[in-house]
Design a protein around this motif. Structure first.
Motif, short mmCIF file in Angstrom:
data_model
loop_
_atom_site.label_atom_id
_atom_site.label_comp_id
_atom_site.label_asym_id
_atom_site.label_seq_id
_atom_site.Cartn_x
_atom_site.Cartn_y
_atom_site.Cartn_z
N PHE A 80 31.27 -0.18 -42.84
CA PHE A 80 30.75 0.87 -41.96
C PHE A 80 31.92 1.50 -41.21
O PHE A 80 32.86 0.81 -40.84
CB PHE A 80 29.76 0.27 -40.96
N ASN A 81 31.82 2.78 -40.99
CA ASN A 81 32.85 3.53 -40.28
C ASN A 81 32.19 4.47 -39.29
O ASN A 81 31.27 5.20 -39.66
CB ASN A 81 33.61 4.39 -41.30
N TYR A 82 32.65 4.47 -38.05
CA TYR A 82 32.15 5.42 -37.06
C TYR A 82 33.35 6.10 -36.42
O TYR A 82 34.32 5.45 -36.06
CB TYR A 82 31.33 4.72 -35.98
N ARG A 83 33.27 7.42 -36.33
CA ARG A 83 34.30 8.15 -35.59
C ARG A 83 33.59 8.96 -34.51
O ARG A 83 32.66 9.71 -34.78
CB ARG A 83 35.06 9.13 -36.49
N GLY A 84 34.01 8.76 -33.29
CA GLY A 84 33.44 9.50 -32.18
C GLY A 84 33.91 10.94 -32.20
O GLY A 84 34.74 11.34 -33.01
N ARG A 85 33.36 11.72 -31.30
CA ARG A 85 33.74 13.13 -31.20
C ARG A 85 35.25 13.24 -31.01
O ARG A 85 35.85 12.50 -30.24
CB ARG A 85 33.00 13.77 -30.04
N ALA A 86 35.86 14.16 -31.72
CA ALA A 86 37.30 14.36 -31.66
C ALA A 86 37.58 15.85 -31.55
O ALA A 86 36.66 16.67 -31.62
CB ALA A 86 37.97 13.78 -32.91
N TYR A 87 38.84 16.19 -31.39
CA TYR A 87 39.23 17.59 -31.25
C TYR A 87 40.35 17.92 -32.21
O TYR A 87 41.11 17.05 -32.64
CB TYR A 87 39.64 17.88 -29.80
N THR A 88 40.48 19.21 -32.53
CA THR A 88 41.48 19.65 -33.51
C THR A 88 42.87 19.74 -32.92
O THR A 88 43.83 19.93 -33.65
CB THR A 88 41.10 21.02 -34.09
N ASP A 89 43.00 19.59 -31.61
CA ASP A 89 44.30 19.72 -30.96
C ASP A 89 44.28 18.87 -29.69
O ASP A 89 43.23 18.48 -29.21
CB ASP A 89 44.58 21.19 -30.62
N PHE A 90 45.45 18.61 -29.12
CA PHE A 90 45.53 17.79 -27.92
C PHE A 90 45.47 18.59 -26.63
O PHE A 90 45.47 18.05 -25.56
CB PHE A 90 46.82 16.95 -27.92
N HIS A 91 45.48 19.89 -26.71
CA HIS A 91 45.43 20.71 -25.50
C HIS A 91 44.52 21.91 -25.73
O HIS A 91 44.19 22.23 -26.88
CB HIS A 91 46.83 21.19 -25.10
N THR A 92 44.11 22.53 -24.67
CA THR A 92 43.25 23.71 -24.83
C THR A 92 44.09 24.90 -25.25
O THR A 92 45.12 25.20 -24.66
CB THR A 92 42.48 24.03 -23.53
N SER A 93 43.68 25.54 -26.30
CA SER A 93 44.36 26.72 -26.82
C SER A 93 43.35 27.47 -27.67
O SER A 93 42.19 27.08 -27.78
CB SER A 93 45.58 26.31 -27.66
N ASN A 94 43.77 28.51 -28.30
CA ASN A 94 42.88 29.27 -29.17
C ASN A 94 42.44 28.48 -30.39
O ASN A 94 41.50 28.84 -31.05
CB ASN A 94 43.56 30.58 -29.62
N THR A 95 43.17 27.40 -30.71
CA THR A 95 42.84 26.61 -31.91
C THR A 95 42.12 25.31 -31.57
O THR A 95 41.98 24.45 -32.42
CB THR A 95 44.12 26.29 -32.71
N TYR A 96 41.66 25.16 -30.34
CA TYR A 96 41.01 23.93 -29.87
C TYR A 96 39.53 23.96 -30.23
O TYR A 96 38.79 24.80 -29.75
CB TYR A 96 41.21 23.85 -28.36
N MET A 97 39.08 23.05 -31.12
CA MET A 97 37.68 23.00 -31.53
C MET A 97 37.22 21.54 -31.62
O MET A 97 37.97 20.68 -32.08
CB MET A 97 37.50 23.62 -32.92
N PRO A 98 36.00 21.25 -31.19
CA PRO A 98 35.49 19.88 -31.31
C PRO A 98 35.06 19.57 -32.74
O PRO A 98 34.59 20.44 -33.46
CB PRO A 98 34.30 19.87 -30.36
N LEU A 99 35.24 18.32 -33.12
CA LEU A 99 34.73 17.79 -34.38
C LEU A 99 33.69 16.74 -34.00
O LEU A 99 33.99 15.80 -33.27
CB LEU A 99 35.86 17.14 -35.20
N GLU A 100 32.47 16.90 -34.47
CA GLU A 100 31.38 16.01 -34.07
C GLU A 100 31.57 14.60 -34.63
O GLU A 100 32.24 14.39 -35.64
CB GLU A 100 30.04 16.59 -34.50
N SER A 101 30.95 13.63 -33.98
CA SER A 101 31.02 12.24 -34.43
C SER A 101 30.29 12.08 -35.75
O SER A 101 29.44 12.90 -36.11
CB SER A 101 30.42 11.32 -33.37
N TYR A 102 30.63 11.01 -36.47
CA TYR A 102 29.89 10.72 -37.70
C TYR A 102 29.93 9.22 -38.00
O TYR A 102 30.77 8.48 -37.50
CB TYR A 102 30.42 11.53 -38.90
N PHE A 103 28.98 8.81 -38.83
CA PHE A 103 28.85 7.44 -39.29
C PHE A 103 28.87 7.47 -40.81
O PHE A 103 28.20 8.29 -41.42
CB PHE A 103 27.53 6.84 -38.79
N ARG A 104 29.64 6.57 -41.41
CA ARG A 104 29.71 6.48 -42.87
C ARG A 104 29.51 5.03 -43.28
O ARG A 104 30.07 4.12 -42.67
CB ARG A 104 31.06 6.98 -43.36
N ALA A 105 28.73 4.82 -44.34
CA ALA A 105 28.49 3.48 -44.87
C ALA A 105 28.78 3.47 -46.37
O ALA A 105 28.47 4.42 -47.07
CB ALA A 105 27.05 3.06 -44.62
#
Length: 104
Positions: A20-45
């Motif tokens: 099983f693999n779970y990844r919580g919500r993450a972001y495409t960059d470490f700071h706020t900028s024009n390229t900052y977008m959230p990646l939703e959490s997911y579960f994989r089995a």
């Protein structure tokens, strides 16, 4: 990961394996900028069943059991990222297979 193995003779056994693999919500960059977008959490089995016959191992597997289409990356096609203006990388879709291996 969970693996359960049962001997059926001195050199042979059958087994079942899940992971099983779970990844919580993450972001495409470490700071706020024009390229900052959230990646939703997911579960994989993943799951497999197999048999070990001496030095041979034969298993049937399914990866991504739920066929989750999770985003793992966004690459901007323009200076500002919106879902319509990004190339999206996702995890692999559900995959079935047979794996045969041996040791010598």
């Amino acid at each position: 990961q969970i693996r359960y193995e049962v001997p059926i003779s001195d050199t042979n056994s059958v087994y079942a394996h899940t992971s099983f693999n779970y990844r919580g919500r993450a972001y495409t960059d470490f700071h706020t900028s024009n390229t900052y977008m959230p990646l939703e959490s997911y579960f994989r089995a993943d799951a497999s069943v197999g048999v070990i016959l001496g030095s041979w191992d034969v298993n049937l597997f399914v990866k991504n059991l739920t066929n989750e289409v999770a985003q793992i990356g966004l690459v901007p096609l323009t200076g500002v990222v919106t879902p319509e203006e990004a190339s999206v990388a996702t995890i692999r879709p559900r995959t079935f297979g047979i794996k045969v291996s041996t040791g010598f």
